[in-house]
Design a protein around this motif. Structure first.
Motif, PDB file in Angstrom:
ATOM      1  N   ILE A 132       0.842  -1.202   0.000  1.00 13.20           N
ATOM      2  CA  ILE A 132       0.000   0.000   0.000  1.00 13.20           C
ATOM      3  C   ILE A 132       0.870   1.242   0.000  1.00 13.20           C
ATOM      4  CG2 ILE A 132      -1.737   1.295   1.317  1.00 13.20           C
ATOM      5  CD1 ILE A 132      -2.827  -1.311   2.359  1.00 13.20           C
ATOM      6  N   GLY A 133       0.430   2.252  -0.748  1.00 14.50           N
ATOM      7  CA  GLY A 133       1.108   3.540  -0.771  1.00 14.50           C
ATOM      8  C   GLY A 133       0.104   4.666  -0.538  1.00 14.50           C
ATOM      9  N   LEU A 134       0.611   5.843  -0.213  1.00 14.87           N
ATOM     10  CA  LEU A 134      -0.246   6.996   0.057  1.00 14.87           C
ATOM     11  C   LEU A 134       0.147   8.175  -0.819  1.00 14.87           C
ATOM     12  CD1 LEU A 134      -0.337   6.997   3.986  1.00 14.87           C
ATOM     13  CD2 LEU A 134      -2.081   6.092   2.438  1.00 14.87           C
ATOM     14  N   VAL A 135      -0.868   8.834  -1.374  1.00 16.93           N
ATOM     15  CA  VAL A 135      -0.684  10.079  -2.123  1.00 16.93           C
ATOM     16  C   VAL A 135      -1.594  11.123  -1.495  1.00 16.93           C
ATOM     17  CG1 VAL A 135      -1.148  11.270  -4.309  1.00 16.93           C
ATOM     18  CG2 VAL A 135       0.047   9.064  -4.304  1.00 16.93           C
ATOM     19  N   ALA A 136      -1.044  12.285  -1.192  1.00 18.19           N
ATOM     20  CA  ALA A 136      -1.836  13.394  -0.651  1.00 18.19           C
ATOM     21  C   ALA A 136      -1.935  14.469  -1.720  1.00 18.19           C
ATOM     22  CB  ALA A 136      -1.189  13.939   0.616  1.00 18.19           C
ATOM     23  N   TYR A 137      -3.108  15.086  -1.833  1.00 18.75           N
ATOM     24  CA  TYR A 137      -3.253  16.159  -2.812  1.00 18.75           C
ATOM     25  C   TYR A 137      -4.225  17.214  -2.294  1.00 18.75           C
ATOM     26  CZ  TYR A 137      -7.770  14.202  -4.311  1.00 18.75           C
ATOM     27  OH  TYR A 137      -9.070  13.753  -4.344  1.00 18.75           O
ATOM     28  N   ALA A 138      -3.952  18.429  -2.742  1.00 16.08           N
ATOM     29  CA  ALA A 138      -4.849  19.574  -2.493  1.00 16.08           C
ATOM     30  C   ALA A 138      -4.764  20.425  -3.752  1.00 16.08           C
ATOM     31  CB  ALA A 138      -4.435  20.341  -1.240  1.00 16.08           C
ATOM     32  N   GLY A 139      -4.058  21.592  -3.682  1.00 13.80           N
ATOM     33  CA  GLY A 139      -3.826  22.362  -4.902  1.00 13.80           C
ATOM     34  C   GLY A 139      -2.764  21.724  -5.778  1.00 13.80           C
ATOM     35  N   GLU A 140      -1.964  20.858  -5.202  1.00 18.03           N
ATOM     36  CA  GLU A 140      -0.947  20.055  -5.898  1.00 18.03           C
ATOM     37  C   GLU A 140      -0.926  18.682  -5.225  1.00 18.03           C
ATOM     38  OE1 GLU A 140       2.717  22.130  -5.397  1.00 18.03           O
ATOM     39  OE2 GLU A 140       2.286  22.621  -3.313  1.00 18.03           O
ATOM     40  N   SER A 141      -0.027  17.831  -5.633  1.00  9.10           N
ATOM     41  CA  SER A 141      -0.009  16.480  -5.060  1.00  9.10           C
ATOM     42  C   SER A 141       1.415  16.007  -4.861  1.00  9.10           C
ATOM     43  CB  SER A 141      -0.752  15.505  -5.980  1.00  9.10           C
ATOM     44  OG  SER A 141      -0.075  15.372  -7.223  1.00  9.10           O
ATOM     45  N   TYR A 142       1.567  15.035  -3.975  1.00  2.00           N
ATOM     46  CA  TYR A 142       2.877  14.417  -3.767  1.00  2.00           C
ATOM     47  C   TYR A 142       2.683  13.023  -3.175  1.00  2.00           C
ATOM     48  CZ  TYR A 142       2.769  15.099   1.327  1.00  2.00           C
ATOM     49  OH  TYR A 142       2.448  15.049   2.663  1.00  2.00           O
ATOM     50  N   THR A 143       3.729  12.219  -3.290  1.00  2.00           N
ATOM     51  CA  THR A 143       3.697  10.861  -2.747  1.00  2.00           C
ATOM     52  C   THR A 143       4.089  10.904  -1.281  1.00  2.00           C
ATOM     53  OG1 THR A 143       4.254   9.878  -4.884  1.00  2.00           O
ATOM     54  CG2 THR A 143       4.617   8.513  -2.933  1.00  2.00           C
ATOM     55  N   LYS A 144       3.166  10.556  -0.427  1.00  2.00           N
ATOM     56  CA  LYS A 144       3.469  10.521   1.007  1.00  2.00           C
ATOM     57  C   LYS A 144       4.256   9.265   1.354  1.00  2.00           C
ATOM     58  CE  LYS A 144       2.925  11.995   5.289  1.00  2.00           C
ATOM     59  NZ  LYS A 144       3.513  13.254   5.773  1.00  2.00           N
ATOM     60  N   THR A 145       3.856   8.142   0.766  1.00  2.00           N
ATOM     61  CA  THR A 145       4.549   6.865   0.987  1.00  2.00           C
ATOM     62  C   THR A 145       4.474   6.027  -0.287  1.00  2.00           C
ATOM     63  OG1 THR A 145       3.846   6.863   3.302  1.00  2.00           O
ATOM     64  CG2 THR A 145       4.683   4.805   2.428  1.00  2.00           C
ATOM     65  N   PRO A 146       5.629   5.614  -0.841  1.00  2.00           N
ATOM     66  CA  PRO A 146       5.578   4.688  -1.984  1.00  2.00           C
ATOM     67  C   PRO A 146       4.949   3.364  -1.551  1.00  2.00           C
ATOM     68  CG  PRO A 146       7.779   5.618  -1.656  1.00  2.00           C
ATOM     69  CD  PRO A 146       6.994   5.938  -0.440  1.00  2.00           C
ATOM     70  N   ILE A 147       4.503   2.561  -2.517  1.00  2.00           N
ATOM     71  CA  ILE A 147       3.890   1.278  -2.160  1.00  2.00           C
ATOM     72  C   ILE A 147       4.898   0.414  -1.401  1.00  2.00           C
ATOM     73  CG2 ILE A 147       2.093   1.177  -3.915  1.00  2.00           C
ATOM     74  CD1 ILE A 147       3.979  -0.364  -5.702  1.00  2.00           C
ATOM     75  N   THR A 148       4.461  -0.109  -0.283  1.00  2.00           N
ATOM     76  CA  THR A 148       5.334  -0.912   0.569  1.00  2.00           C
ATOM     77  C   THR A 148       4.497  -1.952   1.304  1.00  2.00           C
ATOM     78  OG1 THR A 148       6.851  -0.868   2.472  1.00  2.00           O
ATOM     79  CG2 THR A 148       5.115   0.784   2.423  1.00  2.00           C
ATOM     80  N   SER A 149       5.149  -3.030   1.691  1.00  2.00           N
ATOM     81  CA  SER A 149       4.470  -4.063   2.473  1.00  2.00           C
ATOM     82  C   SER A 149       4.589  -3.811   3.969  1.00  2.00           C
ATOM     83  CB  SER A 149       5.061  -5.443   2.140  1.00  2.00           C
ATOM     84  OG  SER A 149       6.450  -5.454   2.391  1.00  2.00           O
TER      85      SER A 149
END
Length: 332
Positions: A132-149
């Motif tokens: 599982i990975g996390l992406v946060a976005y609002a006016g722009e976006s970024y990868t909070k956590t790449p996919i990981t086990s």
């Protein structure tokens, strides 16, 4: 010790019914087994030897030997089971989370963002075999956590997500495109994006439809979630002098048509959550829809325990033969 023993051929225990039959036969024929001599007087044969009285011990040894042989035929054994699981269908999931100021609206308890983080954490814990990975976005976006086990990393990153880390706005296309970028190189059989928003696309330089086309190209299924009550919600409208938010009632603006279209073209599904319970139900449903196939292998190891019983039976028969040939020879 005995509670771990099983019998491979328990039907042989029916032979134990022969033991009482043999015992009865011995009792009925006991007197006939010894030669008799009739005399007018036995005064001359007064012997005090107890061996003649102990002669039934020979039959007892034979019956015990027979019981041991029957138990051995039933094949007592212990069973050791070892289990190994293999993931036959892994799933890579990216959760795209809207962190715009409207996510602080209080139509969910205590607000939309906090409610989402709580439900998302429970969802992550239910996916032990997936990355599982996390992406946060609002006016722009970024990868909070790449996919990981490593779920501890994902849960820690999820807990750290908050408003104010990005320029305000709702860049749905950017959030989706960043999620696709995280998954496009994935070798997993199934790739999934869970995109949540509570607004309309009003920021970013990538159109949501373009990002959806990219998801289709890389065979990434997208589940979209529209968050917010129907009507008005208590939402941040301005800042107070101390820097905190001033809340006011504002209409909930949600581009459901866009979210439905993204889900449809990518093979996913659109959901609408208007309260905490519905949000939790949605993640539970996604959890059921995206099942990781687990193959379980069981290895059975049997250890036979009949040999000691056979040796015991042999020893009992040997003792009986020795007693018959020695001590009880004069009485048989």
């Amino acid at each position: 010790m005995l509670q771990n023993i099983e019998f491979a051929n328990p039907e042989f225990f029916w032979l134990l019914l022969l033991l009482p039959v043999a015992l009865l036969w011995f009792i009925l024929t006991r007197k006939k087994q010894t030669a008799s001599l009739k005399l007018s007087s036995t005064n001359a044969f007064k012997t005090k030897s107890i061996w003649s009285k102990l002669r039934p011990i020979l039959w007892a040894l034979r019956l015990l030997a027979l019981a041991s042989i029957i138990t051995a035929l039933a094949r007592p054994q212990t069973e050791d089971i070892s289990t190994r699981t293999k993931t036959t269908k892994g799933i890579d999931i990216v959760m795209a989370i809207d962190v715009s100021s409207s996510m602080l609206a209080r139509d969910l308890t205590p607000n939309r963002l906090s409610a989402l983080k709580e439900v998302a954490a429970a969802f992550i814990k239910k996916r032990p075999n997936d990355r599982i990975g996390l992406v946060a976005y609002a006016g722009e976006s970024y990868t909070k956590t790449p996919i990981t086990s490593d779920k501890s990393i994902v849960l820690s990153a999820l807990k750290d997500i908050r408003y104010g880390q990005l320029e305000d706005g709702t860049a749905i296309g950017m959030g989706l495109a960043t999620s696709v970028n995280r998954l496009k190189e994935s070798k997993a059989i199934s790739k999934v994006i869970i995109l949540l928003t509570d607004g309309v696309n009003n920021s970013g330089f990538i159109e949501p439809q373009t990002a959806a086309d990219l998801a289709v190209e890389y065979e990434i299924k997208t589940y979209t979630i529209g968050l917010g009550t129907n009507g008005n919600a208590l939402t941040p409208v301005s800042y107070k002098r101390d820097g905190s938010f001033q809340y006011g009632m504002r209409p909930v603006e949600l581009d459901e048509e866009l979210l439905q279209n993204i889900a449809e073209v990518t093979g996913g599904k659109y959901f609408r959550a208007t309260d905490n319970e519905e949000l939790e139900e949605i993640y539970n449903e996604i959890n059921k829809l995206e099942k990781t196939e687990i193959e379980e292998f069981k290895y059975y190891k049997y250890e036979e325990k009949f040999r000691p019983l056979v040796l015991l039976a042999g020893a009992l028969l040997l003792i009986e033969w020795l007693l018959r040939a020695t001590i009880f020879k004069s009485f048989i």
